[in-house]
Design a protein around this motif. Structure first.
Motif, PDB file in Angstrom:
ATOM      1  N   THR A  48       0.809  -1.219   0.000  1.00  0.00           N
ATOM      2  CA  THR A  48       0.000   0.000   0.000  1.00  0.00           C
ATOM      3  C   THR A  48       0.845   1.273   0.000  1.00  0.00           C
ATOM      4  OG1 THR A  48      -0.162   0.022   2.414  1.00  0.00           O
ATOM      5  CG2 THR A  48      -1.891  -1.170   1.200  1.00  0.00           C
ATOM      6  N   ALA A  49       2.172   1.145  -0.064  1.00  0.00           N
ATOM      7  CA  ALA A  49       3.063   2.311  -0.052  1.00  0.00           C
ATOM      8  C   ALA A  49       3.764   2.440  -1.398  1.00  0.00           C
ATOM      9  CB  ALA A  49       4.098   2.175   1.057  1.00  0.00           C
ATOM     10  N   ASP A  50       4.091   3.675  -1.764  1.00  0.00           N
ATOM     11  CA  ASP A  50       4.885   3.913  -2.972  1.00  0.00           C
ATOM     12  C   ASP A  50       6.364   3.649  -2.706  1.00  0.00           C
ATOM     13  OD1 ASP A  50       2.681   4.999  -4.621  1.00  0.00           O
ATOM     14  OD2 ASP A  50       2.737   6.662  -3.185  1.00  0.00           O
ATOM     15  N   ILE A  51       6.803   3.992  -1.487  1.00  0.00           N
ATOM     16  CA  ILE A  51       8.204   3.859  -1.089  1.00  0.00           C
ATOM     17  C   ILE A  51       8.271   2.972   0.160  1.00  0.00           C
ATOM     18  CG2 ILE A  51      10.260   5.084  -0.270  1.00  0.00           C
ATOM     19  CD1 ILE A  51       9.107   7.597  -1.737  1.00  0.00           C
ATOM     20  N   CYS A  52       9.120   1.951   0.111  1.00  0.00           N
ATOM     21  CA  CYS A  52       9.262   0.996   1.208  1.00  0.00           C
ATOM     22  C   CYS A  52      10.699   1.042   1.718  1.00  0.00           C
ATOM     23  CB  CYS A  52       8.961  -0.412   0.720  1.00  0.00           C
ATOM     24  SG  CYS A  52       7.399  -0.572  -0.176  1.00  0.00           S
ATOM     25  N   VAL A  53      10.859   1.200   3.025  1.00  0.00           N
ATOM     26  CA  VAL A  53      12.193   1.310   3.607  1.00  0.00           C
ATOM     27  C   VAL A  53      12.313   0.364   4.799  1.00  0.00           C
ATOM     28  CG1 VAL A  53      13.869   2.863   4.708  1.00  0.00           C
ATOM     29  CG2 VAL A  53      12.321   3.752   2.933  1.00  0.00           C
ATOM     30  N   VAL A  54      13.443  -0.321   4.883  1.00  0.00           N
ATOM     31  CA  VAL A  54      13.768  -1.130   6.058  1.00  0.00           C
ATOM     32  C   VAL A  54      15.048  -0.578   6.670  1.00  0.00           C
ATOM     33  CG1 VAL A  54      14.547  -3.394   6.877  1.00  0.00           C
ATOM     34  CG2 VAL A  54      12.627  -3.248   5.289  1.00  0.00           C
ATOM     35  N   CYS A  55      15.028  -0.402   7.991  1.00  0.00           N
ATOM     36  CA  CYS A  55      16.197   0.016   8.775  1.00  0.00           C
ATOM     37  C   CYS A  55      16.411  -1.066   9.826  1.00  0.00           C
ATOM     38  CB  CYS A  55      15.952   1.374   9.449  1.00  0.00           C
ATOM     39  SG  CYS A  55      15.530   2.697   8.301  1.00  0.00           S
ATOM     40  N   ALA A  56      17.420  -1.908   9.613  1.00  0.00           N
ATOM     41  CA  ALA A  56      17.600  -3.057  10.500  1.00  0.00           C
ATOM     42  C   ALA A  56      19.050  -3.203  10.932  1.00  0.00           C
ATOM     43  CB  ALA A  56      17.150  -4.335   9.793  1.00  0.00           C
ATOM     44  N   TYR A  57      19.223  -3.804  12.086  1.00  0.00           N
ATOM     45  CA  TYR A  57      20.554  -4.083  12.600  1.00  0.00           C
ATOM     46  C   TYR A  57      20.998  -5.474  12.164  1.00  0.00           C
ATOM     47  CZ  TYR A  57      18.173  -6.874  16.200  1.00  0.00           C
ATOM     48  OH  TYR A  57      17.408  -7.808  16.860  1.00  0.00           O
ATOM     49  N   THR A  58      22.292  -5.709  12.273  1.00  0.00           N
ATOM     50  CA  THR A  58      22.873  -7.026  12.030  1.00  0.00           C
ATOM     51  C   THR A  58      23.291  -7.575  13.378  1.00  0.00           C
ATOM     52  OG1 THR A  58      23.698  -6.266   9.897  1.00  0.00           O
ATOM     53  CG2 THR A  58      24.652  -8.294  10.784  1.00  0.00           C
ATOM     54  N   TYR A  59      22.879  -8.816  13.654  1.00  0.00           N
ATOM     55  CA  TYR A  59      23.179  -9.422  14.940  1.00  0.00           C
ATOM     56  C   TYR A  59      24.450 -10.261  14.839  1.00  0.00           C
ATOM     57  CZ  TYR A  59      21.920 -10.931  19.637  1.00  0.00           C
ATOM     58  OH  TYR A  59      21.920 -11.145  20.974  1.00  0.00           O
ATOM     59  N   ASP A  60      24.777 -10.904  15.909  1.00  0.00           N
ATOM     60  CA  ASP A  60      25.981 -11.702  16.075  1.00  0.00           C
ATOM     61  C   ASP A  60      26.304 -12.545  14.835  1.00  0.00           C
ATOM     62  OD1 ASP A  60      28.123 -12.775  17.596  1.00  0.00           O
ATOM     63  OD2 ASP A  60      26.909 -14.554  18.002  1.00  0.00           O
ATOM     64  N   GLY A  61      27.506 -12.388  14.305  1.00  0.00           N
ATOM     65  CA  GLY A  61      27.956 -13.208  13.183  1.00  0.00           C
ATOM     66  C   GLY A  61      27.246 -12.936  11.883  1.00  0.00           C
ATOM     67  N   PHE A  94      33.171  -2.813  14.381  1.00  0.00           N
ATOM     68  CA  PHE A  94      33.905  -3.796  15.181  1.00  0.00           C
ATOM     69  C   PHE A  94      33.716  -5.203  14.609  1.00  0.00           C
ATOM     70  CE2 PHE A  94      33.577  -7.023  18.519  1.00  0.00           C
ATOM     71  CZ  PHE A  94      34.850  -6.961  19.077  1.00  0.00           C
ATOM     72  N   TYR A  95      32.572  -5.468  13.969  1.00  0.00           N
ATOM     73  CA  TYR A  95      32.243  -6.801  13.467  1.00  0.00           C
ATOM     74  C   TYR A  95      32.857  -7.098  12.104  1.00  0.00           C
ATOM     75  CZ  TYR A  95      29.226  -7.080  17.472  1.00  0.00           C
ATOM     76  OH  TYR A  95      28.760  -7.093  18.760  1.00  0.00           O
ATOM     77  N   GLY A  96      33.689  -6.194  11.584  1.00  0.00           N
ATOM     78  CA  GLY A  96      34.442  -6.467  10.363  1.00  0.00           C
ATOM     79  C   GLY A  96      33.574  -6.821   9.174  1.00  0.00           C
ATOM     80  N   ASP A  97      33.797  -8.011   8.610  1.00  0.00           N
ATOM     81  CA  ASP A  97      33.074  -8.439   7.412  1.00  0.00           C
ATOM     82  C   ASP A  97      31.574  -8.569   7.641  1.00  0.00           C
ATOM     83  OD1 ASP A  97      35.448  -8.514   6.007  1.00  0.00           O
ATOM     84  OD2 ASP A  97      35.679 -10.693   6.166  1.00  0.00           O
ATOM     85  N   ASP A  98      31.157  -8.696   8.896  1.00  0.00           N
ATOM     86  CA  ASP A  98      29.727  -8.818   9.210  1.00  0.00           C
ATOM     87  C   ASP A  98      29.069  -7.454   9.436  1.00  0.00           C
ATOM     88  OD1 ASP A  98      29.739 -11.604   9.063  1.00  0.00           O
ATOM     89  OD2 ASP A  98      30.359 -11.790  11.151  1.00  0.00           O
ATOM     90  N   LYS A 123      24.822   2.611   5.155  1.00  0.00           N
ATOM     91  CA  LYS A 123      25.309   1.900   6.334  1.00  0.00           C
ATOM     92  C   LYS A 123      25.973   2.910   7.262  1.00  0.00           C
ATOM     93  CE  LYS A 123      26.129  -2.494   3.986  1.00  0.00           C
ATOM     94  NZ  LYS A 123      27.119  -3.558   3.731  1.00  0.00           N
ATOM     95  N   ILE A 124      25.547   2.886   8.519  1.00  0.00           N
ATOM     96  CA  ILE A 124      26.021   3.842   9.513  1.00  0.00           C
ATOM     97  C   ILE A 124      26.716   3.087  10.638  1.00  0.00           C
ATOM     98  CG2 ILE A 124      25.219   5.483  11.270  1.00  0.00           C
ATOM     99  CD1 ILE A 124      22.973   6.167   9.216  1.00  0.00           C
ATOM    100  N   ASP A 125      27.822   3.634  11.101  1.00  0.00           N
ATOM    101  CA  ASP A 125      28.544   3.049  12.228  1.00  0.00           C
ATOM    102  C   ASP A 125      27.982   3.650  13.518  1.00  0.00           C
ATOM    103  OD1 ASP A 125      30.470   1.573  13.632  1.00  0.00           O
ATOM    104  OD2 ASP A 125      31.948   3.194  13.502  1.00  0.00           O
ATOM    105  N   LEU A 126      27.326   2.790  14.303  1.00  0.00           N
ATOM    106  CA  LEU A 126      26.768   3.157  15.602  1.00  0.00           C
ATOM    107  C   LEU A 126      25.712   4.261  15.500  1.00  0.00           C
ATOM    108  CD1 LEU A 126      30.106   2.880  17.616  1.00  0.00           C
ATOM    109  CD2 LEU A 126      28.303   1.150  17.375  1.00  0.00           C
TER     110      LEU A 126
END
Length: 151
Positions: A48-61, A94-98, A123-126
């Motif tokens: 139902t939206a024209d623009i869809c955005v996800v803002c998510a974190y990456t967890y362990d590994g 701190f998580y390097g490649d992850d 992508k933002i650091d902290l």
């Protein structure tokens, strides 16, 4: 008027901050925006939206947010061929490649849904600082510009 839906997953609050900044940027561009937490959102709501955005974190590994796994798994199954998408996220170098791999994985899921990428992922650091806020405002502006000019 363009509509947008911003979905976020957060533990530290940083990705909610990212989502809030994107929401404000989209509103400044004249969009009507809905912002929701990922565990309270069904991927079909993006239809139902024209623009869809996800803002998510990456967890362990390099793992995706556990509370967003159903959303992530459903996303490629939803026909979003008429939608523009963007993905942004806060992580920790701190998580390097992850670092922030959830951003890449959500972008890939959006592409499988048929949605058109409206702006390069951010992508933002902290915690987002002023330079990040400027990047997110530009991200929001580019999403709107893309949505206003369909292929």
């Amino acid at each position: 008027m363009l509509t947008a839906h911003v979905v976020f997953a957060t533990i530290t609050g940083n990705n909610q901050d990212v989502a809030d900044i994107v929401t404000e940027g989209l509103e400044a561009q004249g969009c009507q925006v809905q912002e929701t937490e990922i565990s309270q959102t069904d991927a079909t709501e993006f239809k139902t939206a024209d623009i869809c955005v996800v803002c998510a974190y990456t967890y362990d590994g390099g793992a995706l947010p556990e509370e967003g796994l159903d959303f992530f798994e459903d996303l490629p199954q939803v026909d979003l061929s008429h939608q523009v998408f963007g993905v942004a996220g806060s992580g920790d170098t701190f998580y390097g490649d992850d670092f922030n791999v959830a951003v890449d994985r959500f972008a890939a899921a959006f592409k499988q849904s048929g949605a058109r990428q409206g702006a390069p992922s951010v992508k933002i650091d902290l915690e987002p600082g002023q330079a990040d806020i400027d990047r997110l405002d530009a991200f929001a502006a580019q999403l709107v510009a893309t949505a206003q000019h369909p292929d």
